[in-house]
Design a protein around this motif. Structure first.
Motif, PDB file in Angstrom:
ATOM      1  N   UNK A   1       0.805  -1.225   0.000  1.00 54.12           N
ATOM      2  CA  UNK A   1       0.000   0.000   0.000  1.00 54.12           C
ATOM      3  C   UNK A   1       0.835   1.270   0.000  1.00 54.12           C
ATOM      4  N   UNK A   2       2.129   1.168   0.361  1.00 54.09           N
ATOM      5  CA  UNK A   2       2.999   2.347   0.329  1.00 54.09           C
ATOM      6  C   UNK A   2       3.190   2.840  -1.107  1.00 54.09           C
ATOM      7  N   UNK A   3       3.043   1.945  -2.071  1.00 53.46           N
ATOM      8  CA  UNK A   3       3.238   2.316  -3.473  1.00 53.46           C
ATOM      9  C   UNK A   3       2.088   3.058  -4.091  1.00 53.46           C
ATOM     10  N   UNK A   4       0.992   3.290  -3.335  1.00 51.25           N
ATOM     11  CA  UNK A   4      -0.148   4.045  -3.867  1.00 51.25           C
ATOM     12  C   UNK A   4       0.168   5.537  -3.840  1.00 51.25           C
TER      13      UNK A   4
ATOM     14  N   UNK B   1       0.540  14.514  -3.266  1.00 51.35           N
ATOM     15  CA  UNK B   1       0.350  14.933  -1.881  1.00 51.35           C
ATOM     16  C   UNK B   1       0.672  13.753  -0.962  1.00 51.35           C
ATOM     17  N   UNK B   2       1.001  14.029   0.297  1.00 53.66           N
ATOM     18  CA  UNK B   2       1.205  12.932   1.250  1.00 53.66           C
ATOM     19  C   UNK B   2      -0.123  12.277   1.619  1.00 53.66           C
ATOM     20  N   UNK B   3      -0.082  11.344   2.501  1.00 50.38           N
ATOM     21  CA  UNK B   3      -1.265  10.589   2.911  1.00 50.38           C
ATOM     22  C   UNK B   3      -2.378  11.533   3.391  1.00 50.38           C
ATOM     23  N   UNK B   4      -3.509  11.648   2.673  1.00 53.42           N
ATOM     24  CA  UNK B   4      -4.567  12.594   3.053  1.00 53.42           C
ATOM     25  C   UNK B   4      -5.591  11.976   4.010  1.00 53.42           C
TER      26      UNK B   4
ATOM     27  N   UNK C   1       2.932   5.952  10.018  1.00 49.26           N
ATOM     28  CA  UNK C   1       4.092   6.411   9.259  1.00 49.26           C
ATOM     29  C   UNK C   1       4.412   5.437   8.134  1.00 49.26           C
ATOM     30  N   UNK C   2       4.583   5.966   6.926  1.00 50.40           N
ATOM     31  CA  UNK C   2       4.897   5.137   5.781  1.00 50.40           C
ATOM     32  C   UNK C   2       3.705   4.453   5.155  1.00 50.40           C
TER      33      UNK C   2
END
Length: 281
Positions: free
Chosen positions: A181-184, A193-196, A202-203
Motif C-alpha cells: 500500500x505504500x506504493x499508492x 500529496x502525502x497521505x490525506x 508512518x509510511x
C-alpha cells in the motif's frame, strides 16, 4: 361555508398529489480548451413518464438549467455540433439539494471522405486521456452510494476490481493487486500529496478517516495499472482527486454531524451580479 370547505379540501388534495422535483444546473466546456460551449443541448429522458423528455440549452457562458426534474435516478445527455455525445452515469436527484454538473465534451474529427466510428464515451472512463486500461473515473455521488464507503473515496475504491482492503478493516488502506500500500500515489489537482487521512501510520497510504470532504471533490480517477507517464512515482496505484466548482447561482450551506466528527461546508457565487465565478470550502 360548506362550499369554502370543499374548495379548501380540493386545493389541499392537489398540493399533496404534486410529485417532488428539483433543478439541475451545470456548465458545458470544451475538454481541451476549457472554453464554454454556447447552444449545447442538454436533455433528460424520463423513463417513469412514458419517455417524456425535458431539457435546456446553454447560454453565452455555457451554463444550462433544467427546471422541475422529478426526484429519482436519471440519465443526462448532452449533444453539440462537432462534438462527441456525452452521457452521464445515473444521477441521483433529491429534493434536498439541486445538482450542479460540469460537462467536458470531446471534439470529434472528420477527415476527408473517410468514416470514423467511435464508441460513445462512458461516464466511468478516466478523464485522463492516456488512461486507456485499468483506470476508472468516479463521482462524489457514487462514493456516497457505495455500501461502507462512509463518504470516503479510499473506502469506495476498495469495492473496485483490482483493489482490496489491508489487514486492518477499520482503515481505508488500499492494496492494489497484492502490491504494498505504500506504493499508492495520492494526487490532488495534478500535484502529488502525502497521505490525506487522519490517524495514519508512518509510511502508510491509508488511515482511519479521510481528511478531504467528499462535498468539495469532483469527478476523480483511480488507476490500478498501466499508469500514464505523468504518474512516474506510482508503483502500485494512483488516486487522482479533483476539486469541483461551487454553485454559481445560489449560496448553499451544509452541516453534518456524526460519530466520526462534525463537518460544515459552504458554496456560492463570489458576486451576486456576475455569476461566472464561485467559492467552495
Amino acid at each position: 361555508m360548506l362550499l369554502r370547505l370543499c374548495l379548501g379540501m380540493l386545493a389541499f388534495t392537489q398540493v399533496l398529489a404534486q410529485s417532488p422535483s428539483q433543478r439541475i444546473t451545470g456548465l458545458v466546456l470544451d475538454k481541451a480548451s476549457k472554453q464554454p460551449l454556447i447552444g449545447a443541448t442538454v436533455i433528460i429522458k424520463l423513463e417513469s413518464d412514458a419517455g417524456r423528455m425535458i431539457g435546456s440549452t446553454t447560454d453565452s457562458n455555457g451554463i444550462f438549467s433544467i427546471e422541475e426534474v422529478p426526484v429519482g435516478r436519471h440519465f443526462l445527455n448532452c449533444t453539440y455540433v462537432g462534438y462527441q455525445p456525452w452521457v452521464s452515469a445515473y444521477l441521483e436527484v433529491t429534493s434536498a439539494k439541486k445538482l450542479d454538473l460540469t460537462i467536458e465534451m470531446i471534439e470529434s474529427a472528420t477527415v476527408g471522405d473517410s468514416i470514423v466510428v467511435r464508441a460513445p464515451r462512458v461516464a466511468s472512463e478516466a478523464s485522463n486521456e492516456f488512461g486507456l486500461v485499468s483506470a476508472r473515473s468516479f463521482t462524489p455521488e457514487e462514493t456516497q452510494r457505495y455500501a461502507g464507503s462512509i463518504n470516503d473515496p479510499g473506502r469506495m475504491a476498495l469495492s473496485l476490481p483490482g483493489a482490496q482492503i489491508s489487514t486492518q478493516d477499520n482503515e481505508n488502506t488500499i492494496v492494489v493487486r497484492a502490491n504494498s500500500p505504500i506504493g499508492l500515489s495520492w494526487r490532488l489537482e495534478g500535484f502529488e500529496i502525502p497521505n490525506p487521512n487522519h490517524f495514519a501510520e508512518a509510511g502508510s497510504s491509508g488511515g482511519g478517516i479521510s481528511a478531504l470532504s467528499i462535498y468539495v471533490l469532483g469527478a476523480s480517477d483511480f488507476f490500478t495499472g498501466a499508469f500514464p507517464a505523468e504518474y512516474g512515482n506510482a508503483l502500485a496505484g494512483v488516486m487522482d482527486l479533483k476539486f469541483r466548482k461551487g454553485n454559481r447561482e445560489d449560496r448553499e450551506f451544509r452541516l453534518q454531524t456524526g460519530l466520526i466528527g462534525l463537518e460544515f461546508a459552504s458554496e456560492g457565487p463570489l458576486s451576486r451580479t456576475k455569476k461566472s465565478s464561485s467559492y467552495l470550502f
